[in-house]
Write an enzyme that holds these catalytic residues in place. Sequence first.
Site, PDB file in Angstrom:
ATOM      1  N   CYS A   1     -38.818   1.668  39.202  1.00 11.53           N
ATOM      2  CA  CYS A   1     -38.639   2.235  40.542  1.00 11.53           C
ATOM      3  C   CYS A   1     -38.118   3.666  40.528  1.00 11.53           C
ATOM      4  O   CYS A   1     -37.820   4.226  41.581  1.00 11.53           O
ATOM      5  CB  CYS A   1     -37.727   1.332  41.369  1.00 11.53           C
ATOM      6  SG  CYS A   1     -36.016   1.336  40.797  1.00 11.53           S
TER       7      CYS A   1
ATOM      8  N   GLU B   1     -27.828 -15.155 -10.650  1.00 16.08           N
ATOM      9  CA  GLU B   1     -26.914 -14.206 -10.017  1.00 16.08           C
ATOM     10  C   GLU B   1     -27.439 -13.845  -8.646  1.00 16.08           C
ATOM     11  O   GLU B   1     -28.636 -13.968  -8.391  1.00 16.08           O
ATOM     12  CB  GLU B   1     -26.868 -12.900 -10.832  1.00 16.08           C
ATOM     13  CG  GLU B   1     -26.312 -13.067 -12.208  1.00 16.08           C
ATOM     14  CD  GLU B   1     -26.541 -11.834 -13.079  1.00 16.08           C
ATOM     15  OE1 GLU B   1     -26.849 -10.753 -12.551  1.00 16.08           O
ATOM     16  OE2 GLU B   1     -26.409 -11.986 -14.305  1.00 16.08           O
TER      17      GLU B   1
ATOM     18  N   LYS C   1     -28.655 -11.169  -5.971  1.00 17.90           N
ATOM     19  CA  LYS C   1     -29.250  -9.835  -6.055  1.00 17.90           C
ATOM     20  C   LYS C   1     -28.592  -8.998  -4.963  1.00 17.90           C
ATOM     21  O   LYS C   1     -28.810  -9.231  -3.775  1.00 17.90           O
ATOM     22  CB  LYS C   1     -30.759  -9.917  -5.846  1.00 17.90           C
ATOM     23  CG  LYS C   1     -31.464  -8.623  -6.150  1.00 17.90           C
ATOM     24  CD  LYS C   1     -32.967  -8.824  -6.185  1.00 17.90           C
ATOM     25  CE  LYS C   1     -33.673  -7.597  -6.735  1.00 17.90           C
ATOM     26  NZ  LYS C   1     -33.414  -6.376  -5.988  1.00 17.90           N
TER      27      LYS C   1
ATOM     28  N   LYS D   1     -31.974 -14.888 -14.955  1.00 21.28           N
ATOM     29  CA  LYS D   1     -32.104 -14.233 -16.265  1.00 21.28           C
ATOM     30  C   LYS D   1     -31.938 -15.268 -17.364  1.00 21.28           C
ATOM     31  O   LYS D   1     -31.145 -16.199 -17.200  1.00 21.28           O
ATOM     32  CB  LYS D   1     -30.993 -13.183 -16.442  1.00 21.28           C
ATOM     33  CG  LYS D   1     -30.974 -12.095 -15.393  1.00 21.28           C
ATOM     34  CD  LYS D   1     -29.737 -11.222 -15.537  1.00 21.28           C
ATOM     35  CE  LYS D   1     -29.728 -10.156 -14.451  1.00 21.28           C
ATOM     36  NZ  LYS D   1     -28.481  -9.399 -14.399  1.00 21.28           N
TER      37      LYS D   1
ATOM     38  N   ASP E   1     -27.696  -5.932  -2.579  1.00 26.93           N
ATOM     39  CA  ASP E   1     -28.527  -4.930  -1.937  1.00 26.93           C
ATOM     40  C   ASP E   1     -27.751  -3.627  -1.782  1.00 26.93           C
ATOM     41  O   ASP E   1     -27.177  -3.354  -0.736  1.00 26.93           O
ATOM     42  CB  ASP E   1     -28.985  -5.462  -0.578  1.00 26.93           C
ATOM     43  CG  ASP E   1     -30.219  -4.744  -0.106  1.00 26.93           C
ATOM     44  OD1 ASP E   1     -30.774  -3.947  -0.880  1.00 26.93           O
ATOM     45  OD2 ASP E   1     -30.616  -4.956   1.049  1.00 26.93           O
TER      46      ASP E   1
ATOM     47  N   ASP F   1       0.816   4.249  -2.608  1.00 22.51           N
ATOM     48  CA  ASP F   1       0.602   5.650  -2.218  1.00 22.51           C
ATOM     49  C   ASP F   1       1.722   6.545  -2.751  1.00 22.51           C
ATOM     50  O   ASP F   1       1.485   7.670  -3.182  1.00 22.51           O
ATOM     51  CB  ASP F   1       0.544   5.779  -0.690  1.00 22.51           C
ATOM     52  CG  ASP F   1      -0.734   5.171  -0.147  1.00 22.51           C
ATOM     53  OD1 ASP F   1      -1.668   4.958  -0.948  1.00 22.51           O
ATOM     54  OD2 ASP F   1      -0.786   4.892   1.061  1.00 22.51           O
TER      55      ASP F   1
ATOM     56  N   CYS G   1     -35.247   4.487  36.041  1.00 22.57           N
ATOM     57  CA  CYS G   1     -35.801   3.136  35.940  1.00 22.57           C
ATOM     58  C   CYS G   1     -37.318   3.215  35.782  1.00 22.57           C
ATOM     59  O   CYS G   1     -37.983   3.881  36.581  1.00 22.57           O
ATOM     60  CB  CYS G   1     -35.439   2.328  37.183  1.00 22.57           C
ATOM     61  SG  CYS G   1     -36.212   0.702  37.197  1.00 22.57           S
TER      62      CYS G   1
ATOM     63  N   GLU H   1     -24.244  -2.648  -9.244  1.00 18.43           N
ATOM     64  CA  GLU H   1     -24.706  -2.223  -7.938  1.00 18.43           C
ATOM     65  C   GLU H   1     -23.525  -1.671  -7.146  1.00 18.43           C
ATOM     66  O   GLU H   1     -22.477  -2.314  -7.068  1.00 18.43           O
ATOM     67  CB  GLU H   1     -25.302  -3.458  -7.229  1.00 18.43           C
ATOM     68  CG  GLU H   1     -26.272  -3.143  -6.146  1.00 18.43           C
ATOM     69  CD  GLU H   1     -27.686  -2.818  -6.663  1.00 18.43           C
ATOM     70  OE1 GLU H   1     -27.894  -2.693  -7.895  1.00 18.43           O
ATOM     71  OE2 GLU H   1     -28.568  -2.676  -5.801  1.00 18.43           O
TER      72      GLU H   1
ATOM     73  N   GLU I   1       3.899   1.608  -1.241  1.00 21.56           N
ATOM     74  CA  GLU I   1       4.481   1.821  -2.559  1.00 21.56           C
ATOM     75  C   GLU I   1       3.428   2.435  -3.498  1.00 21.56           C
ATOM     76  O   GLU I   1       3.704   3.358  -4.266  1.00 21.56           O
ATOM     77  CB  GLU I   1       5.001   0.477  -3.094  1.00 21.56           C
ATOM     78  CG  GLU I   1       5.589   0.511  -4.476  1.00 21.56           C
ATOM     79  CD  GLU I   1       6.853   1.369  -4.600  1.00 21.56           C
ATOM     80  OE1 GLU I   1       7.304   1.553  -5.720  1.00 21.56           O
ATOM     81  OE2 GLU I   1       7.364   1.865  -3.568  1.00 21.56           O
TER      82      GLU I   1
ATOM     83  N   TYR J   1     -23.607  -6.147 -13.429  1.00 18.88           N
ATOM     84  CA  TYR J   1     -24.475  -7.283 -13.738  1.00 18.88           C
ATOM     85  C   TYR J   1     -25.189  -7.184 -15.094  1.00 18.88           C
ATOM     86  O   TYR J   1     -26.045  -7.997 -15.401  1.00 18.88           O
ATOM     87  CB  TYR J   1     -25.501  -7.534 -12.633  1.00 18.88           C
ATOM     88  CG  TYR J   1     -26.283  -6.296 -12.218  1.00 18.88           C
ATOM     89  CD1 TYR J   1     -27.157  -5.679 -13.087  1.00 18.88           C
ATOM     90  CD2 TYR J   1     -26.133  -5.774 -10.944  1.00 18.88           C
ATOM     91  CE1 TYR J   1     -27.864  -4.564 -12.717  1.00 18.88           C
ATOM     92  CE2 TYR J   1     -26.838  -4.645 -10.552  1.00 18.88           C
ATOM     93  CZ  TYR J   1     -27.698  -4.047 -11.438  1.00 18.88           C
ATOM     94  OH  TYR J   1     -28.399  -2.934 -11.068  1.00 18.88           O
TER      95      TYR J   1
ATOM     96  N   CYS K   1     -35.769  -2.929  43.523  1.00 17.58           N
ATOM     97  CA  CYS K   1     -36.462  -2.775  42.240  1.00 17.58           C
ATOM     98  C   CYS K   1     -37.205  -4.083  41.925  1.00 17.58           C
ATOM     99  O   CYS K   1     -36.591  -5.142  41.763  1.00 17.58           O
ATOM    100  CB  CYS K   1     -35.443  -2.423  41.163  1.00 17.58           C
ATOM    101  SG  CYS K   1     -36.170  -2.249  39.535  1.00 17.58           S
TER     102      CYS K   1
ATOM    103  N   ASP L   1       0.843  -1.197   0.000  1.00 19.30           N
ATOM    104  CA  ASP L   1       0.000   0.000   0.000  1.00 19.30           C
ATOM    105  C   ASP L   1       0.876   1.244   0.000  1.00 19.30           C
ATOM    106  O   ASP L   1       0.555   2.259  -0.621  1.00 19.30           O
ATOM    107  CB  ASP L   1      -0.875   0.032   1.261  1.00 19.30           C
ATOM    108  CG  ASP L   1      -1.936  -1.058   1.221  1.00 19.30           C
ATOM    109  OD1 ASP L   1      -1.978  -1.792   0.215  1.00 19.30           O
ATOM    110  OD2 ASP L   1      -2.695  -1.171   2.203  1.00 19.30           O
TER     111      ASP L   1
ATOM    112  N   CYS M   1     -30.354  -0.395  36.153  1.00 18.90           N
ATOM    113  CA  CYS M   1     -30.968   0.204  37.330  1.00 18.90           C
ATOM    114  C   CYS M   1     -30.176  -0.314  38.529  1.00 18.90           C
ATOM    115  O   CYS M   1     -30.087  -1.523  38.740  1.00 18.90           O
ATOM    116  CB  CYS M   1     -32.435  -0.206  37.443  1.00 18.90           C
ATOM    117  SG  CYS M   1     -33.105   0.154  39.081  1.00 18.90           S
TER     118      CYS M   1
ATOM    119  N   LYS N   1     -36.719 -13.156  -3.958  1.00 19.40           N
ATOM    120  CA  LYS N   1     -36.173 -12.440  -2.791  1.00 19.40           C
ATOM    121  C   LYS N   1     -36.226 -13.311  -1.546  1.00 19.40           C
ATOM    122  O   LYS N   1     -37.203 -13.997  -1.287  1.00 19.40           O
ATOM    123  CB  LYS N   1     -36.966 -11.156  -2.542  1.00 19.40           C
ATOM    124  CG  LYS N   1     -36.928 -10.214  -3.741  1.00 19.40           C
ATOM    125  CD  LYS N   1     -36.191  -8.952  -3.456  1.00 19.40           C
ATOM    126  CE  LYS N   1     -37.064  -7.987  -2.691  1.00 19.40           C
ATOM    127  NZ  LYS N   1     -36.361  -6.712  -2.491  1.00 19.40           N
TER     128      LYS N   1
ATOM    129  N   ARG O   1     -30.071   5.464 -10.895  1.00 21.35           N
ATOM    130  CA  ARG O   1     -31.293   5.028 -11.558  1.00 21.35           C
ATOM    131  C   ARG O   1     -32.300   6.166 -11.696  1.00 21.35           C
ATOM    132  O   ARG O   1     -32.978   6.285 -12.710  1.00 21.35           O
ATOM    133  CB  ARG O   1     -31.894   3.866 -10.772  1.00 21.35           C
ATOM    134  CG  ARG O   1     -33.133   3.309 -11.372  1.00 21.35           C
ATOM    135  CD  ARG O   1     -33.528   2.015 -10.695  1.00 21.35           C
ATOM    136  NE  ARG O   1     -34.649   1.422 -11.378  1.00 21.35           N
ATOM    137  CZ  ARG O   1     -35.906   1.728 -11.119  1.00 21.35           C
ATOM    138  NH1 ARG O   1     -36.176   2.606 -10.185  1.00 21.35           N
ATOM    139  NH2 ARG O   1     -36.887   1.157 -11.797  1.00 21.35           N
TER     140      ARG O   1
END
Length: 668
Positions: free
Chosen positions: A409, A113, A115, A288, A117, A38, A406, A173, A36, A225, A430, A34, A424, A312, A136
Amino acid sequence: MDKSTAKERILKLREELHEHNHRYYVMADPVISDKEYDRMMQELIRIESEYPEFYDPSSPSQRVGSDISREFSQSSHKYPMLSLENTYSREEVAAFDKRIRKTVSSGFEYVCELKFDGVAVSLIYEGGMLHRAVTRGDGERGDDVTANVKTIRSVPLKLRGGDYPQEFEIRGEVLLPREGFEKLNRERKERSESLFANPRNAAAGTLKIQNSSTVAGRPLECIVYRVLGEVLPYDSHYENLMKAGEWGFRISEQTRKCSTLQEVFDFIDHWDLYRAELPYETDGVVIKLNDFSLHRQLGYTAKTPRWAIAYKYSAERAATRINSVGFQVGRTGAITPVANLEPVLLAGTTVRRASLHNEDQMKILDIHAGDTVFVEKGGDIIPKIVGVDGDRRDPRSTPLEYIDKCPACATPLEKIEGEAKHYCPAIDTCEPQILGRIEHFVSRRAMNINMAGATVRRLFYRQLVRDAGDLYYLNADDIAGLEGFAKKSSEKLIRSIEDSKNLPWHRLLYALGIRFVGETVARKLAAAFPSADKLINAEWEELVAVNEVGGKIASGIKNHFSRQPNLAIIEKLKNAGVSLQARESEETDADNILEGRKFVISGTFERFSRDQLKTLIGQHGGVNVSAISSNVDFLVAGDGAGPSKLKKARELNIPVISENDFSEMINH
Ligand code: IVH
């Protein structure tokens, strides 16, 4: 450095950084450190700023983002961004397959595939360069989020190879992996900023940030996708996707071609179980047709293609209104906020309440009075609130407040360092704490005294029982006077109390309800300190020397026995003849505890792998079976447990237990 050397160096650095980017973010196989990377990036940025004439919008340096804030401009989609027909039912997937088979001749292929989220984006490439990225929006027009999308490392700014179309669009996505989401929320919490409810909201929010250098600091990813264009390399979906992988896009490794409905269901079932192990959230499977000629043949409805369907998984989610929040006081004094919901049917049962866990969780969800919330049932079957439907919020509503006293009490609540819950502190006065401790003491896995919660309460209100020790001084007449008891039933209860006197020492130790001393720890402690006196007098160092006993547990024990009322209970138990020590013969390791019991495992777990669970079942004399039937004794359900298994278990009245329940069963 003269101009031509600068140009050469810029081009070389760009090319190398593009390559390292691809290796790191798409292939997950970096060849340089990392540091190198950077260093090279800093050098590129420096030379580019000295020679602005070599500006190139697809330079890897453009991913760092700019600080210029701007409104998003709108951009029209050349091809509308459609949605998919969604279904939660396997029958509808079968009907989709039937419809396809009726229309097209055999020999076709499906592509299955995951889906994802997240947030959909359309990426437009011209001459191998990322030209524009658009959300979208309403499907026709969306926000131009190019600057932000450029910061996403798995989106190639410049394509690899040379066989890409001059102009094309690719859709995918944008996601925030769970780990990045958790880190982001941790950082936001430290800065007292509002928290994101889930990775999807965080990804959507991030994509709309005006300052792309903030976006660059968040580990967004993009999985593509769908490839669209006038001239594409293949006349089929899967092959174009694979080609896009060669151009440098991140494609999903999970994508599979399937030719039968059975294979489609196998894919669905597999990911139903294992999607929890993926680094990002998925909420279903997209099926699909592969062949574009079939896409053309089948066409589209107004909003969705006829050649695809989304199955789903989140059938176990429902939306409902939150009416109020109540606060429960547990036997340890821990406060749990509980949402009272408008009753809603979820996976076959009516849900009226859902735990909100603690103040932090309430803040994360940012629930306002009267909000519509999403309730989900996970493998652990206790419903939880996973988010708020922001669109249905009354703008005048205010956030639900946490309490500072509480609810039982009115004692001011306390927060213990390092714990999420409030407590509490009025342990001895109590009421719900006192009742909770007695109920725990009599519970099946503790002293197994056959006494209902209502009976505990009645005995308490009549001042016959104020702590567990008092139970052993009751007589049949005391109980016969209670509502619902006759002579016979009260004698039975007294017998049950008598029987408990001779239970093994570790059971009593567990029943005492010492903080952090569960069944497993109680067994270990009982073996190391074979009597109550020995345990009470144990030094902190002696306690932590016991396997599985750490500082927290040791402090819990020291604290418990430093309190006079707890020592008084021990005295009462002793005087009543309750066994407070191990007997010679007392076996601490019951090995055949699950003898003959049949278990089905579904989902993924935190503490154990599935194989470990299977081994543990076998080691304790149980049997692991794969399918739910009436012969099965328990369904051990983890994250993403199969909905059909859960449903069937419920229909057959088979207890659905969590890994913790299981662990308690075997005292692991
Ligand atoms: S294909 C016309 N494939 O689901 C078909 N969509 O309801 C276009 N999504 O807006 C979509 N994973 O954001 C497709 N593997 C996948 C997907 C996927 C997630 C989202 C996408 C789209 C929505 C459709």
